[in-house]
Design an enzyme around this catalytic site. Structure first.
Site, PDB file in Angstrom:
ATOM      1  N   CYS A  82       0.765  -1.176  -0.078  1.00 24.03           N
ATOM      2  CA  CYS A  82       0.035   0.077  -0.287  1.00 24.03           C
ATOM      3  C   CYS A  82       0.837   1.391  -0.150  1.00 24.03           C
ATOM      4  O   CYS A  82       1.253   1.612   1.095  1.00 24.03           O
ATOM      5  CB  CYS A  82      -0.995   0.148   1.090  1.00 24.03           C
ATOM      6  SG  CYS A  82      -2.085   1.429   1.075  1.00 24.03           S
ATOM      7  N   CYS A 133      -0.472   3.932   2.267  1.00 21.61           N
ATOM      8  CA  CYS A 133      -0.190   3.899   3.656  1.00 21.61           C
ATOM      9  C   CYS A 133       1.196   4.035   4.059  1.00 21.61           C
ATOM     10  O   CYS A 133       1.337   4.769   5.121  1.00 21.61           O
ATOM     11  CB  CYS A 133      -0.600   2.299   4.038  1.00 21.61           C
ATOM     12  SG  CYS A 133      -2.307   1.970   3.398  1.00 21.61           S
ATOM     13  N   ASP A 134       2.017   3.455   3.325  1.00 20.74           N
ATOM     14  CA  ASP A 134       3.484   3.384   3.693  1.00 20.74           C
ATOM     15  C   ASP A 134       4.377   4.298   2.818  1.00 20.74           C
ATOM     16  O   ASP A 134       5.670   4.334   3.330  1.00 20.74           O
ATOM     17  CB  ASP A 134       3.833   1.982   3.610  1.00 20.74           C
ATOM     18  CG  ASP A 134       3.121   1.331   4.541  1.00 20.74           C
ATOM     19  OD1 ASP A 134       2.627   1.569   5.620  1.00 20.74           O
ATOM     20  OD2 ASP A 134       2.852  -0.206   4.134  1.00 20.74           O
TER      21      ASP A 134
HETATM   22  C1  LIG Z   1       0.126  -3.829   5.697  1.00 18.29           C
HETATM   23  C2  LIG Z   1      -1.067  -2.656   5.709  1.00 18.29           C
HETATM   24  C3  LIG Z   1      -0.882  -1.631   6.052  1.00 18.29           C
HETATM   25  C4  LIG Z   1      -2.016  -0.653   6.028  1.00 18.29           C
HETATM   26  N1  LIG Z   1      -1.760   0.706   6.416  1.00 18.29           N
HETATM   27  C5  LIG Z   1      -2.922   1.340   6.316  1.00 18.29           C
HETATM   28  C6  LIG Z   1      -2.708   2.776   6.871  1.00 18.29           C
HETATM   29  O1  LIG Z   1      -1.603   3.264   7.244  1.00 18.29           O
HETATM   30  N2  LIG Z   1      -3.848   3.626   6.821  1.00 18.29           N
HETATM   31  C7  LIG Z   1      -4.873   3.259   6.168  1.00 18.29           C
HETATM   32  O2  LIG Z   1      -5.695   4.184   6.198  1.00 18.29           O
HETATM   33  N3  LIG Z   1      -4.891   1.942   5.809  1.00 18.29           N
HETATM   34  C8  LIG Z   1      -3.837   1.165   5.843  1.00 18.29           C
HETATM   35  N4  LIG Z   1      -4.272  -0.042   5.241  1.00 18.29           N
HETATM   36  C9  LIG Z   1      -5.358  -0.160   4.533  1.00 18.29           C
HETATM   37  C10 LIG Z   1      -6.712  -0.901   5.568  1.00 18.29           C
HETATM   38  O3  LIG Z   1      -5.928  -1.809   6.596  1.00 18.29           O
HETATM   39  C11 LIG Z   1      -7.900  -1.352   4.962  1.00 18.29           C
HETATM   40  O4  LIG Z   1      -8.318  -0.478   4.116  1.00 18.29           O
HETATM   41  C12 LIG Z   1      -9.035  -1.338   6.027  1.00 18.29           C
HETATM   42  O5  LIG Z   1      -8.363  -2.307   7.108  1.00 18.29           O
HETATM   43  C13 LIG Z   1     -10.002  -1.977   5.485  1.00 18.29           C
HETATM   44  O6  LIG Z   1     -10.717  -2.357   6.379  1.00 18.29           O
HETATM   45  P1  LIG Z   1     -12.134  -3.383   6.315  1.00 18.29           P
HETATM   46  O7  LIG Z   1     -13.083  -3.281   7.573  1.00 18.29           O
HETATM   47  O8  LIG Z   1     -12.737  -3.058   5.205  1.00 18.29           O
HETATM   48  O9  LIG Z   1     -11.665  -4.733   6.131  1.00 18.29           O
HETATM   49  P2  LIG Z   1     -10.227  -5.485   6.785  1.00 18.29           P
HETATM   50  O10 LIG Z   1      -9.439  -4.599   7.506  1.00 18.29           O
HETATM   51  O11 LIG Z   1      -9.557  -6.245   5.737  1.00 18.29           O
HETATM   52  O12 LIG Z   1     -11.087  -6.472   7.997  1.00 18.29           O
HETATM   53  C14 LIG Z   1     -11.882  -7.660   7.197  1.00 18.29           C
HETATM   54  C15 LIG Z   1     -12.548  -8.362   8.541  1.00 18.29           C
HETATM   55  O13 LIG Z   1     -13.375  -9.380   8.013  1.00 18.29           O
HETATM   56  C16 LIG Z   1     -13.188 -10.473   8.560  1.00 18.29           C
HETATM   57  N5  LIG Z   1     -13.614 -11.520   7.998  1.00 18.29           N
HETATM   58  C17 LIG Z   1     -13.281 -11.810   6.650  1.00 18.29           C
HETATM   59  N6  LIG Z   1     -14.189 -12.828   6.045  1.00 18.29           N
HETATM   60  C18 LIG Z   1     -14.800 -13.342   7.097  1.00 18.29           C
HETATM   61  C19 LIG Z   1     -15.755 -14.329   7.321  1.00 18.29           C
HETATM   62  N7  LIG Z   1     -16.155 -15.313   6.281  1.00 18.29           N
HETATM   63  N8  LIG Z   1     -16.185 -14.396   8.852  1.00 18.29           N
HETATM   64  C20 LIG Z   1     -16.178 -13.541   9.514  1.00 18.29           C
HETATM   65  N9  LIG Z   1     -15.292 -12.515   9.627  1.00 18.29           N
HETATM   66  C21 LIG Z   1     -14.686 -12.602   8.147  1.00 18.29           C
HETATM   67  C22 LIG Z   1     -11.586 -10.519   8.870  1.00 18.29           C
HETATM   68  O14 LIG Z   1     -11.413 -11.764   9.938  1.00 18.29           O
HETATM   69  C23 LIG Z   1     -11.362  -9.233   9.504  1.00 18.29           C
HETATM   70  O15 LIG Z   1     -11.772  -9.057  10.590  1.00 18.29           O
HETATM   71  C24 LIG Z   1      -3.398  -1.117   5.299  1.00 18.29           C
HETATM   72  C25 LIG Z   1      -3.378  -2.409   4.877  1.00 18.29           C
HETATM   73  C26 LIG Z   1      -2.179  -3.195   5.072  1.00 18.29           C
HETATM   74  C27 LIG Z   1      -2.491  -4.673   4.609  1.00 18.29           C
END
Ligand SMILES: Cc1cc2nc3c(=O)[nH]c(=O)nc-3n(C[C@H](O)[C@H](O)[C@H](O)COP(=O)(O)OP(=O)(O)OC[C@H]3O[C@@H](n4cnc5c(N)ncnc54)[C@H](O)[C@@H]3O)c2cc1C
Length: 325
Positions: free
Chosen positions: A140, A143-144
């Site tokens: 990302c 992000c980084d």
């Molecule tokens: C290494 C890294 C660094 C990042 N740094 C940043 C940053 O500095 N700033 C920023 O804004 N964004 C950052 N991001 C991006 C950010 O993390 C994502 O945009 C954000 O987390 C998305 O949130 P979400 O809630 O949609 O899903 P996610 O964070 O992907 O969470 C998905 C959730 O769904 C659950 N899940 C999936 N399938 C199922 C199922 N079948 N049953 C039950 N639970 C399930 C998982 O266990 C998880 O808890 C980063 C991403 C990464 C990988």
């Protein structure tokens, strides 16, 4: 109907920023949300050390700490946060059926999907090592990228997202070396030409990664090879960015929800509604553009408000059961 079937007003699937924000709003609107965390409690941010761009944390915060705070905030208003993986859904009727760990069946009036997406990596041992160490591998740039200001980085990928990320990095880093596997970009002409015309981006075609190099703690370079001549060479770099796509975690919804060709859930524009009434989507599961914690949280809020309005309009006499664990 069997006594073992639990009935809930609002089921939230996923515990990233989208799921917890939906939970905060749903709990405060008396929707008695039940949230399943899945196998990655806290979501993608638990895999990163520094989050510096989420509003409200002027000194930054680690990803795991931030997600614990979000969980505590959701729990404070009464969200029932549970451990469990949703293995199957049936959205064919009025009542939405969901199965946890293949056994427990839940009937839901509303479902908020916040299952996120997973970045794809090359799968090299050295790449995974420095990714897990937090030592210079990232998927990302937004992000980084900031952590690599005035440094040299390598980026792998050839699609529109890769071109976008390379261009973003070029404004922060002294040099971006872009490794493109084929002899041309997959990106659209306009995106490719933007990259080609950026002076501090060097594009190496027919080039793949052999190894991410490092000193045991942080990345120091990349050993690449030309896949035509097989010649190997090293590129000094402090950051290795992988931009080869994401996989949304939406397989279980196939057949019920409209998905795009990559698997992202298609929402009604400007809302979190899906093609099924009472089923809403938030966060990265429907977002291939922004993919940020703050946008995920924003759509989590929208999903809870959309669900609350849907329930109010239905004025249903659906009775919520006592939780069965
Ligand atoms: C290494 C890294 C660094 C990042 N740094 C940043 C940053 O500095 N700033 C920023 O804004 N964004 C950052 N991001 C991006 C950010 O993390 C994502 O945009 C954000 O987390 C998305 O949130 P979400 O809630 O949609 O899903 P996610 O964070 O992907 O969470 C998905 C959730 O769904 C659950 N899940 C999936 N399938 C199922 C199922 N079948 N049953 C039950 N639970 C399930 C998982 O266990 C998880 O808890 C980063 C991403 C990464 C990988």
């Amino acid at each position: 109907m069997s006594d073992t079937i639990e009935k809930v007003k609002c089921l939230i699937i996923g515990s990233g920023p989208a799921g917890y924000t939906a939970a905060i709003y749903a709990a405060r609107a008396n929707m008695a949300p039940v949230l399943y965390q899945g196998t990655q409690p806290g979501g993608q941010l638990t895999t990163t050390n520094d989050v510096e761009n989420f509003p409200g944390y002027p000194d930054g915060i680690t990803g795991p700490e931030m997600m614990i705070e979000l969980q505590n905030q959701a729990a404070r208003f009464g969200t029932d946060v549970r451990d469990g993986w949703i293995t199957k859904v049936d959205f064919s009727g009025d009542i939405h059926k969901v199965w946890v760990n293949e056994t427990k069946e839940i009937h839901c009036q509303t479902v908020i999907i916040s299952t996120g997406a997973s970045a794809k990596y090359l799968g090299l041992e050295s790449e995974q090592k420095y990714l897990n160490l937090g030592g210079g591998v990232s998927a990302c740039a937004v992000c980084d990228g900031f952590f690599y200001r005035n440094q040299e980085v390598v980026l792998v990928g050839a699609g529109d997202s890769a071109a976008e990320e390379a261009h973003y990095l070029s404004k922060l880093c002294t040099k971006v070396t872009m490794l493109v596997r084929r002899d041309e970009f997959r990106a659209s002409k306009i995106m490719a030409s933007r990259v080609i015309n950026t002076p501090n981006i060097e594009i190496l075609y027919n080039t793949e990664t052999d190894e991410v190099l490092g000193d045991g703690q942080v990345v120091t370079g990349v050993r690449a090879y030309n896949n035509k001549t097989k010649e190997k060479f090293e590129i000094p770099a402090t950051g290795f960015f992988v931009a080869i796509g994401h996989k949304p975690n939406t397989d279980i919804f196939k057949g019920f929800l409209d998905l795009d060709e990559t698997g992202y859930i298609i929402n009604v524009p400007g809302t979190t509604k899906t093609n099924i009434e009472g089923v809403f989507v938030s966060g990265d599961a429907a977002d291939h553009v922004y993919r940020q914690a703050v946008t995920a949280a924003g759509t989590g809020c929208m999903a809870a408000l959309d669900a609350e309005r849907y329930l109010a309009a239905k004025e249903s006499d659906f009775e919520v059961s006592t939780p069965v664990y």
